[in-house]
Write a protein that holds these residues in place. Structure first.
Motif, PDB file in Angstrom:
ATOM      1  N   SER A 153      -1.909  -7.753   7.360  1.00 12.00           N
ATOM      2  CA  SER A 153      -2.733  -7.677   6.303  1.00 12.00           C
ATOM      3  C   SER A 153      -2.072  -7.965   5.109  1.00 12.00           C
ATOM      4  CB  SER A 153      -3.159  -6.038   6.151  1.00 12.00           C
ATOM      5  OG  SER A 153      -1.813  -5.302   5.746  1.00 12.00           O
ATOM      6  N   LEU A 154      -2.602  -8.300   4.006  1.00  9.67           N
ATOM      7  CA  LEU A 154      -2.102  -9.273   2.724  1.00  9.67           C
ATOM      8  C   LEU A 154      -3.026  -8.503   1.661  1.00  9.67           C
ATOM      9  CD1 LEU A 154       0.030 -10.831   1.790  1.00  9.67           C
ATOM     10  CD2 LEU A 154      -1.370 -12.800   2.263  1.00  9.67           C
ATOM     11  N   GLN A 155      -2.323  -7.873   0.493  1.00 12.67           N
ATOM     12  CA  GLN A 155      -2.908  -7.265  -0.514  1.00 12.67           C
ATOM     13  C   GLN A 155      -2.244  -7.799  -1.829  1.00 12.67           C
ATOM     14  OE1 GLN A 155      -2.494  -3.368   1.536  1.00 12.67           O
ATOM     15  NE2 GLN A 155      -4.335  -2.934   0.453  1.00 12.67           N
ATOM     16  N   ALA A 156      -3.379  -7.968  -2.903  1.00 12.24           N
ATOM     17  CA  ALA A 156      -2.741  -8.253  -4.147  1.00 12.24           C
ATOM     18  C   ALA A 156      -3.744  -7.390  -5.262  1.00 12.24           C
ATOM     19  CB  ALA A 156      -2.816  -9.781  -4.483  1.00 12.24           C
ATOM     20  N   ARG A 157      -3.066  -6.587  -6.105  1.00  8.22           N
ATOM     21  CA  ARG A 157      -3.475  -6.053  -7.036  1.00  8.22           C
ATOM     22  C   ARG A 157      -2.828  -5.735  -8.637  1.00  8.22           C
ATOM     23  NH1 ARG A 157      -5.931  -2.762 -10.630  1.00  8.22           N
ATOM     24  NH2 ARG A 157      -6.691  -0.831 -10.025  1.00  8.22           N
ATOM     25  N   LEU A 202       1.035  -6.150  -7.862  1.00  2.00           N
ATOM     26  CA  LEU A 202       1.442  -5.647  -6.717  1.00  2.00           C
ATOM     27  C   LEU A 202       1.006  -6.423  -5.695  1.00  2.00           C
ATOM     28  CD1 LEU A 202       1.622  -1.703  -5.952  1.00  2.00           C
ATOM     29  CD2 LEU A 202       0.961  -3.609  -4.311  1.00  2.00           C
ATOM     30  N   ILE A 203       1.952  -6.754  -4.755  1.00  2.08           N
ATOM     31  CA  ILE A 203       1.658  -7.644  -3.565  1.00  2.08           C
ATOM     32  C   ILE A 203       2.427  -7.095  -2.422  1.00  2.08           C
ATOM     33  CG2 ILE A 203       1.980  -9.902  -2.504  1.00  2.08           C
ATOM     34  CD1 ILE A 203       2.181 -11.216  -5.257  1.00  2.08           C
ATOM     35  N   ARG A 204       1.486  -6.773  -1.369  1.00  2.00           N
ATOM     36  CA  ARG A 204       1.958  -6.149  -0.055  1.00  2.00           C
ATOM     37  C   ARG A 204       1.498  -6.650   1.173  1.00  2.00           C
ATOM     38  NH1 ARG A 204       0.809  -1.017  -1.322  1.00  2.00           N
ATOM     39  NH2 ARG A 204      -1.123  -0.824  -0.510  1.00  2.00           N
ATOM     40  N   ALA A 205       2.301  -7.058   2.054  1.00  3.56           N
ATOM     41  CA  ALA A 205       1.923  -7.559   3.193  1.00  3.56           C
ATOM     42  C   ALA A 205       2.369  -6.587   4.508  1.00  3.56           C
ATOM     43  CB  ALA A 205       2.953  -8.804   3.535  1.00  3.56           C
ATOM     44  N   GLY A 206       1.565  -6.307   5.304  1.00  4.10           N
ATOM     45  CA  GLY A 206       1.649  -5.290   6.358  1.00  4.10           C
ATOM     46  C   GLY A 206       1.957  -6.059   7.839  1.00  4.10           C
ATOM     47  N   PHE A 207       2.396  -5.478   8.641  1.00  2.61           N
ATOM     48  CA  PHE A 207       2.655  -6.133   9.893  1.00  2.61           C
ATOM     49  C   PHE A 207       2.608  -4.786  11.007  1.00  2.61           C
ATOM     50  CE2 PHE A 207       4.939  -8.228   6.733  1.00  2.61           C
ATOM     51  CZ  PHE A 207       4.592  -9.575   6.692  1.00  2.61           C
ATOM     52  N   TYR A 208       1.891  -5.050  12.042  1.00  2.00           N
ATOM     53  CA  TYR A 208       1.797  -4.425  13.269  1.00  2.00           C
ATOM     54  C   TYR A 208       1.624  -5.003  14.638  1.00  2.00           C
ATOM     55  CZ  TYR A 208       0.280  -0.848  16.589  1.00  2.00           C
ATOM     56  OH  TYR A 208      -0.185  -0.012  17.728  1.00  2.00           O
ATOM     57  N   TYR A 209       2.817  -5.213  15.165  1.00  2.40           N
ATOM     58  CA  TYR A 209       2.860  -5.909  16.416  1.00  2.40           C
ATOM     59  C   TYR A 209       2.178  -5.640  17.587  1.00  2.40           C
ATOM     60  CZ  TYR A 209       5.115  -7.840  20.570  1.00  2.40           C
ATOM     61  OH  TYR A 209       5.671  -8.634  21.832  1.00  2.40           O
ATOM     62  N   MET A 232       6.275  -6.101  -3.556  1.00  4.93           N
ATOM     63  CA  MET A 232       6.868  -6.386  -4.577  1.00  4.93           C
ATOM     64  C   MET A 232       6.122  -6.509  -5.839  1.00  4.93           C
ATOM     65  SD  MET A 232       7.121 -10.576  -4.528  1.00  4.93           S
ATOM     66  CE  MET A 232       8.654 -10.739  -3.568  1.00  4.93           C
ATOM     67  N   ILE A 233       6.553  -6.208  -7.041  1.00  5.08           N
ATOM     68  CA  ILE A 233       5.834  -6.483  -8.290  1.00  5.08           C
ATOM     69  C   ILE A 233       6.280  -7.889  -8.681  1.00  5.08           C
ATOM     70  CG2 ILE A 233       5.406  -5.626 -10.471  1.00  5.08           C
ATOM     71  CD1 ILE A 233       6.113  -2.833  -9.526  1.00  5.08           C
ATOM     72  N   TYR A 234       5.196  -8.564  -8.741  1.00  2.00           N
ATOM     73  CA  TYR A 234       5.245  -9.970  -8.971  1.00  2.00           C
ATOM     74  C   TYR A 234       4.713 -10.685 -10.401  1.00  2.00           C
ATOM     75  CZ  TYR A 234       6.061 -15.226  -7.828  1.00  2.00           C
ATOM     76  OH  TYR A 234       6.543 -16.496  -7.793  1.00  2.00           O
ATOM     77  N   PRO A 235       5.470 -11.356 -11.203  1.00  5.36           N
ATOM     78  CA  PRO A 235       4.995 -11.899 -12.399  1.00  5.36           C
ATOM     79  C   PRO A 235       4.424 -13.206 -12.142  1.00  5.36           C
ATOM     80  CG  PRO A 235       7.118 -12.085 -12.363  1.00  5.36           C
ATOM     81  CD  PRO A 235       6.997 -11.348 -11.211  1.00  5.36           C
ATOM     82  N   VAL A 236       3.020 -13.435 -12.003  1.00  2.00           N
ATOM     83  CA  VAL A 236       2.498 -14.539 -11.619  1.00  2.00           C
ATOM     84  C   VAL A 236       2.292 -15.466 -12.684  1.00  2.00           C
ATOM     85  CG1 VAL A 236       0.080 -15.445 -10.842  1.00  2.00           C
ATOM     86  CG2 VAL A 236       0.983 -13.348  -9.796  1.00  2.00           C
ATOM     87  N   ASP A 245      -5.587   9.419  -3.484  1.00  2.00           N
ATOM     88  CA  ASP A 245      -5.819   9.488  -4.919  1.00  2.00           C
ATOM     89  C   ASP A 245      -5.364   8.553  -5.641  1.00  2.00           C
ATOM     90  OD1 ASP A 245      -4.295  12.554  -6.349  1.00  2.00           O
ATOM     91  OD2 ASP A 245      -3.730  11.098  -5.099  1.00  2.00           O
ATOM     92  N   GLU A 246      -4.834   7.459  -4.890  1.00  2.00           N
ATOM     93  CA  GLU A 246      -3.727   6.352  -5.656  1.00  2.00           C
ATOM     94  C   GLU A 246      -4.981   5.297  -6.274  1.00  2.00           C
ATOM     95  OE1 GLU A 246      -1.992   3.650  -7.487  1.00  2.00           O
ATOM     96  OE2 GLU A 246      -0.572   5.441  -6.763  1.00  2.00           O
ATOM     97  N   ASP A 247      -4.882   5.056  -7.373  1.00  2.00           N
ATOM     98  CA  ASP A 247      -5.901   3.935  -8.330  1.00  2.00           C
ATOM     99  C   ASP A 247      -5.186   2.625  -8.086  1.00  2.00           C
ATOM    100  OD1 ASP A 247      -7.517   5.972  -8.921  1.00  2.00           O
ATOM    101  OD2 ASP A 247      -6.694   6.520 -10.574  1.00  2.00           O
ATOM    102  N   PHE A 248      -4.109   2.287  -7.732  1.00  3.39           N
ATOM    103  CA  PHE A 248      -3.388   1.033  -7.925  1.00  3.39           C
ATOM    104  C   PHE A 248      -2.858   0.605  -6.710  1.00  3.39           C
ATOM    105  CE2 PHE A 248      -3.606   3.066 -12.138  1.00  3.39           C
ATOM    106  CZ  PHE A 248      -4.163   2.141 -12.910  1.00  3.39           C
ATOM    107  N   ASN A 249      -3.465   1.242  -5.803  1.00  7.53           N
ATOM    108  CA  ASN A 249      -2.942   0.521  -4.473  1.00  7.53           C
ATOM    109  C   ASN A 249      -1.652   0.796  -3.872  1.00  7.53           C
ATOM    110  OD1 ASN A 249      -4.588  -0.817  -2.239  1.00  7.53           O
ATOM    111  ND2 ASN A 249      -3.834  -2.663  -2.685  1.00  7.53           N
ATOM    112  N   ARG A 250      -0.860   1.800  -4.526  1.00  8.61           N
ATOM    113  CA  ARG A 250       0.566   2.020  -4.159  1.00  8.61           C
ATOM    114  C   ARG A 250       0.413   3.184  -2.916  1.00  8.61           C
ATOM    115  NH1 ARG A 250       2.135   3.278 -10.090  1.00  8.61           N
ATOM    116  NH2 ARG A 250       0.296   4.546 -10.075  1.00  8.61           N
ATOM    117  N   ILE A 251       1.354   3.149  -1.991  1.00 12.97           N
ATOM    118  CA  ILE A 251       1.500   4.068  -1.102  1.00 12.97           C
ATOM    119  C   ILE A 251       2.959   4.950  -1.437  1.00 12.97           C
ATOM    120  CG2 ILE A 251       2.167   4.387   1.350  1.00 12.97           C
ATOM    121  CD1 ILE A 251       0.842   1.730   1.933  1.00 12.97           C
TER     122      ILE A 251
END
Length: 365
Positions: free
Chosen positions: A145-149, A76-83, A120-124, A188-194
């Protein structure tokens, strides 16, 4: 927090606070992942630590983060943006994101107080992933921000190994707030999902037996309890729930996940809740919500679902059902194929095997 393999310093979990100058137990600074751009502190009242700084890129066309991830894993790869009007211009930029050279999405930043997340869910396929911000106008790209789980291999079980799933919606119904560790409310999300709360004012909110806070349900995709404890049901006299998903116009197929949990604490013997799931007028599945115990959850995954830029989802009371339909949570993804360059990292062993078995005889004619 980063879990590191002893051999190659590859990560299973990565939380990068872009533009920050100090790390904590959850977030680390981004300097070892990128060599370009400038840090900026934002003057804001927002309470999310990772949204109080950013890295912007005044030079060049493309600026790239290099993430050391584990090959042959799904992330799970997520990018965050706050101007946050960091530049004082009140002119939020638009720019593209690319992953390993492949177009991901276009970011249209805003002046609002709500961060923008893309996921996205990305097959590395190899031991690193390159995520690039690409200038498309004169404005400077930025990232907060940039996250990968890494995800367990049995999550999103219908996903193909050559397919990328772009998150469109991850929503839950009938509750009071968003759920997930990256929200300001905790969770209580264990896999970094929102899981975003979706208000459906034309339907009744229903609440099931309250479940202990801080744990997930050991069923398909392990949804958090707080996302499935509540739900919605149609008002009296109605037998269906309808939802419209406005997908990108180029979308040709999508991945849907439905989560159902019975709200009745002591269901009567006569209670049968069968639900017919239709998408764009086509029946896709027929399911029954289990009555066994308070932890029983029915998960229905549908893929590939043909769509043409939008999807009208209907949950209908099915024949033999004595109660109307419910829905507790949903996920909707659009799909795209890995680029040819990435596929080359997925299939080389198959090519070699083919040549080993057939190559000599083919050459000899």
């Amino acid at each position: 927090m980063v879990f590191v393999s002893n051999a190659e310093s590859l990560t299973m979990l990565l939380n990068i606070d872009c533009g920050a100058t100090d790390s904590d137990s959850t977030w680390e600074i981004d300097e070892k992942f990128i060599k370009s751009g400038q840090n900026m502190q934002i003057n804001t009242t927002i309470t999310l630590r990772e949204m109080t700084t950013l890295r912007f890129f005044p030079d060049g066309i493309e600026s790239c983060y290099n993430l050391p991830l584990l090959g042959r894993e799904r992330y799970l790869i997520r990018a965050g943006f706050y101007y946050g009007n960091y530049d004082g211009l009140s002119n939020p930029p638009a720019f593209d994101l690319r992953i390993n050279g492949q177009y991901w999405t276009t970011i249209n930043s805003t002046l609002t107080e709500d961060p923008i997340y893309v996921e996205m869910i990305y097959p590395v396929r190899r031991d690193s992933v390159k995520i690039c911000l690409v200038r498309v106008h004169n404005n400077n790209p930025f990232i907060s921000s940039l996250q990968a789980r890494v995800l367990p291999s049995n999550f999103y079980k219908l996903m193909e190994n050559t397919t990328i799933l772009n998150l469109h919606s991850r929503i839950h119904f009938g509750g009071e707030r968003d759920v997930g560790k990256s929200t300001r409310f905790g969770g209580d999300e264990d896999f970094n999902r929102i899981w975003k709360l979706k208000q459906m004012y034309n339907y009744h909110n229903v609440t099931s037996v309250r479940i202990p806070y801080g744990s997930s349900v050991s069923t398909e995709n392990w949804p958090p309890y707080m996302a499935v404890a509540d739900g919605i049901s149609p008002p009296n006299g109605f037998n269906s729930i309808s939802m419209w998903f406005d997908l990108p116009p180029q979308t040709s197929q999508a991945y849907f996940v439905f989560y159902f949990k019975e709200p009745e604490q002591s269901p009567p013997v006569s209670l049968v809740r069968r639900i017919e799931i239709s998408i764009n007028g086509h029946q896709m599945a027929l399911t029954e919500v289990p009555q066994m115990d308070k932890d029983a959850i029915q998960v229905v995954s549908l893929y590939p679902v043909p769509v043409a830029g939008s999807a009208n989802v209907t949950l209908q009371r099915a024949e033999g059902s004595t109660f109307p339909p419910i829905i507790n949570a949903m996920e909707v993804f659009t799909s795209m194929e890995l680029s040819r360059a990435e596929l080359a990292h997925h299939y080389p062993f198959m090519v070699l095997a083919f040549l080993h078995v057939f190559g000599l005889s083919m050459l000899l004619g």
